[in-house]
Design a protein around this motif. Structure first.
Motif, PDB file in Angstrom:
ATOM      1  N   VAL A   7      52.733  64.837  17.731  1.00  0.00           N
ATOM      2  CA  VAL A   7      52.063  66.125  17.541  1.00  0.00           C
ATOM      3  C   VAL A   7      51.096  66.026  16.369  1.00  0.00           C
ATOM      4  N   VAL A   8      49.890  66.543  16.569  1.00  0.00           N
ATOM      5  CA  VAL A   8      48.944  66.732  15.476  1.00  0.00           C
ATOM      6  C   VAL A   8      48.862  68.224  15.187  1.00  0.00           C
ATOM      7  N   VAL A   9      49.077  68.593  13.934  1.00  0.00           N
ATOM      8  CA  VAL A   9      48.877  69.963  13.474  1.00  0.00           C
ATOM      9  C   VAL A   9      47.539  70.000  12.743  1.00  0.00           C
ATOM     10  N   ILE A  10      46.651  70.876  13.168  1.00  0.00           N
ATOM     11  CA  ILE A  10      45.326  70.973  12.558  1.00  0.00           C
ATOM     12  C   ILE A  10      45.330  72.166  11.603  1.00  0.00           C
ATOM     13  N   ALA A  15      50.354  78.460   8.018  1.00  0.00           N
ATOM     14  CA  ALA A  15      50.768  78.272   9.409  1.00  0.00           C
ATOM     15  C   ALA A  15      51.059  76.804   9.702  1.00  0.00           C
ATOM     16  N   GLY A  16      50.223  75.918   9.193  1.00  0.00           N
ATOM     17  CA  GLY A  16      50.446  74.494   9.415  1.00  0.00           C
ATOM     18  C   GLY A  16      51.729  74.005   8.774  1.00  0.00           C
ATOM     19  N   LEU A  17      52.044  74.514   7.577  1.00  0.00           N
ATOM     20  CA  LEU A  17      53.270  74.108   6.907  1.00  0.00           C
ATOM     21  C   LEU A  17      54.498  74.642   7.627  1.00  0.00           C
ATOM     22  N   ALA A  18      54.428  75.884   8.111  1.00  0.00           N
ATOM     23  CA  ALA A  18      55.552  76.437   8.881  1.00  0.00           C
ATOM     24  C   ALA A  18      55.776  75.632  10.153  1.00  0.00           C
ATOM     25  N   ALA A  19      54.681  75.224  10.803  1.00  0.00           N
ATOM     26  CA  ALA A  19      54.801  74.381  11.989  1.00  0.00           C
ATOM     27  C   ALA A  19      55.464  73.058  11.632  1.00  0.00           C
ATOM     28  N   GLY A  20      55.033  72.459  10.511  1.00  0.00           N
ATOM     29  CA  GLY A  20      55.621  71.196  10.094  1.00  0.00           C
ATOM     30  C   GLY A  20      57.110  71.305   9.829  1.00  0.00           C
ATOM     31  N   TYR A  21      57.532  72.395   9.197  1.00  0.00           N
ATOM     32  CA  TYR A  21      58.953  72.607   8.923  1.00  0.00           C
ATOM     33  C   TYR A  21      59.764  72.576  10.221  1.00  0.00           C
ATOM     34  N   VAL A  31      51.846  64.761  12.331  1.00  0.00           N
ATOM     35  CA  VAL A  31      50.995  64.688  11.157  1.00  0.00           C
ATOM     36  C   VAL A  31      50.267  66.017  11.023  1.00  0.00           C
ATOM     37  N   ILE A  32      50.020  66.434   9.789  1.00  0.00           N
ATOM     38  CA  ILE A  32      49.258  67.645   9.511  1.00  0.00           C
ATOM     39  C   ILE A  32      47.932  67.230   8.903  1.00  0.00           C
ATOM     40  N   LEU A  33      46.834  67.606   9.543  1.00  0.00           N
ATOM     41  CA  LEU A  33      45.498  67.260   9.069  1.00  0.00           C
ATOM     42  C   LEU A  33      44.873  68.488   8.419  1.00  0.00           C
ATOM     43  N   ASP A  34      44.528  68.366   7.150  1.00  0.00           N
ATOM     44  CA  ASP A  34      44.007  69.505   6.388  1.00  0.00           C
ATOM     45  C   ASP A  34      42.634  69.176   5.827  1.00  0.00           C
ATOM     46  N   LEU A  93      56.320  67.068   3.776  1.00  0.00           N
ATOM     47  CA  LEU A  93      55.545  67.218   5.000  1.00  0.00           C
ATOM     48  C   LEU A  93      54.371  66.234   4.998  1.00  0.00           C
ATOM     49  N   PRO A  94      54.117  65.577   6.126  1.00  0.00           N
ATOM     50  CA  PRO A  94      53.105  64.520   6.191  1.00  0.00           C
ATOM     51  C   PRO A  94      51.684  65.080   6.322  1.00  0.00           C
ATOM     52  N   VAL A  95      51.167  65.592   5.212  1.00  0.00           N
ATOM     53  CA  VAL A  95      49.830  66.185   5.213  1.00  0.00           C
ATOM     54  C   VAL A  95      48.806  65.119   4.805  1.00  0.00           C
TER      55      VAL A  95
END
Length: 352
Positions: A7-10, A15-21, A31-34, A93-95
């Motif tokens: 999964v890639v979180v954009i 919202a991205g951090l809540a998704a990562g949790y 991975v979370i791409l910021d 979290l893998p940001v």
């Protein structure tokens, strides 16, 4: 360089951090791409006096309560930035940042997330870019003729920048009220709204708003009468600075002007008023340009969803854009539930 993940979180804001949790709790690789250089999402770019609508304990992401801010019932934006930074670190979290997503493409099997630093191939994508990055400016006649300063909510920082000026603040929502209250003491303020301001009762804050939004979503899902949600309560939360300015008689709203001219605005009765600056507190639109290659956007730029899941492509979830992607999902307290549901649905999809 191409990298692979489930999964890639954009977006690495709330919202991205809540998704990562919740993705971590589902044991998924992600991975979370910021695009931002530092943690904190849009909160690190707001005006200096911004306050949350709720006490800290009722403004928390899943898993960790926001600590209180000393001397403040309603925390400021800087306190939220610190909380988000600590949250990201606490859950490891893998940001990746700063990484700007250029576009998301579909090869029929995987989703390709193209960025300014390479491509990620993923089995699912959560878009959590919010709305702050796409401010909306209304097409008011003469807007291009005005020679004074024009700025949107996203560009406003502090009242000292306008001291002694005649400033027109446009917008009857929370940002309009808070910025008008901020400017009321140091400027010649004219606050303009489309309709008379509707304040929520002074004892109502974000806790009640979240409950109202959730009740409305539940009613609609069950086919019952629309409760009206937050809009039925009012438009403006009377946080202490707004309440103080209102009670001091400094927040008297004027009806919307009909047009701008070179040096000010013209009103419906034919009169005009000079102005040095106009601040447009006129809202935002979803920042979804990175999803354009998928061809999913319909009328008004929205992508059709069931909850957070795209109707046309179940590999794509949209999180944190407002009620159309989950009740109160654009708020700290409200994003947790739709994030949990998105992670659960993705885990089920990828297990098939």
């Amino acid at each position: 360089m191409t990298q692979h993940t489930d999964v890639v979180v954009i977006g690495g804001g709330q919202a991205g951090l809540a998704a990562g949790y919740h993705l971590r709790r589902q044991s998924l690789d992600f991975v979370i791409l910021d695009a931002q250089a530092t943690p904190g999402g849009a909160w690190q770019h707001t005006w200096n006096s911004l306050r949350l609508f709720s006490p800290a304990a009722f403004s928390s992401l899943p898993g960790r309560l926001m600590p209180g801010q000393s001397g403040e019932e309603y925390p400021d934006a800087g306190h939220v930035v610190t909380y988000l930074r600590d949250y990201e670190k606490r859950y490891e979290l893998p940001v990746r940042r700063p990484v700007r997503v250029v576009g998301v493409h579909d090869d029929g099997r995987l989703l390709h997330v193209e960025t300014d630093s390479g491509t990620w191939q993923a089995r699912a994508v959560i878009s959590a870019t919010g709305t702050w990055w796409r401010p909306f400016l209304p097409a008011v006649p003469g807007r291009g003729d005005f020679e004074g300063r024009q700025l949107h909510t996203v560009q406003y920082r502090r009242p000292q920048d306008f001291a002694g000026s005649r400033v027109i603040v446009v917008g009857g929502g929370n940002s309009g009220a808070q910025i008008a209250a901020d400017l009321a003491h140091d400027t010649e303020l004219i606050w303009v709204t489309q309709r008379p301001p509707r304040y929520l009762a002074d004892n109502i804050d974000g806790r009640a708003l979240f409950d109202a939004a959730t009740a409305r979503r539940r009613a609609l899902d069950e086919g019952r009468t629309d409760t009206g949600g937050v809009a039925s309560l009012g438009d403006i939360v009377a946080v202490p600075p707004v309440r103080a300015a209102r009670d001091a008689g400094l927040l008297t709203a004027a009806p919307m002007f009909t047009r701008l001219d070179t040096h000010g605005v013209r009103w419906a009765d034919g009169t005009r008023t000079d102005a040095d600056a106009v601040i447009w507190c006129t809202g935002f639109r979803p920042a979804l340009s990175h999803l354009a290659p998928l061809g999913l956007r319909g009328r008004r730029g929205h992508i059709a969803t069931e909850g957070t899941r795209s109707v046309q492509d179940p590999r794509l979830h949209l999180l944190g854009y407002g009620d159309w992607t989950g009740p109160a999902s654009a708020t700290l307290i409200g994003v947790g539930r739709p994030a949990r549901e998105a992670a659960r649905q993705i885990a089920e999809l990828l297990s098939r």
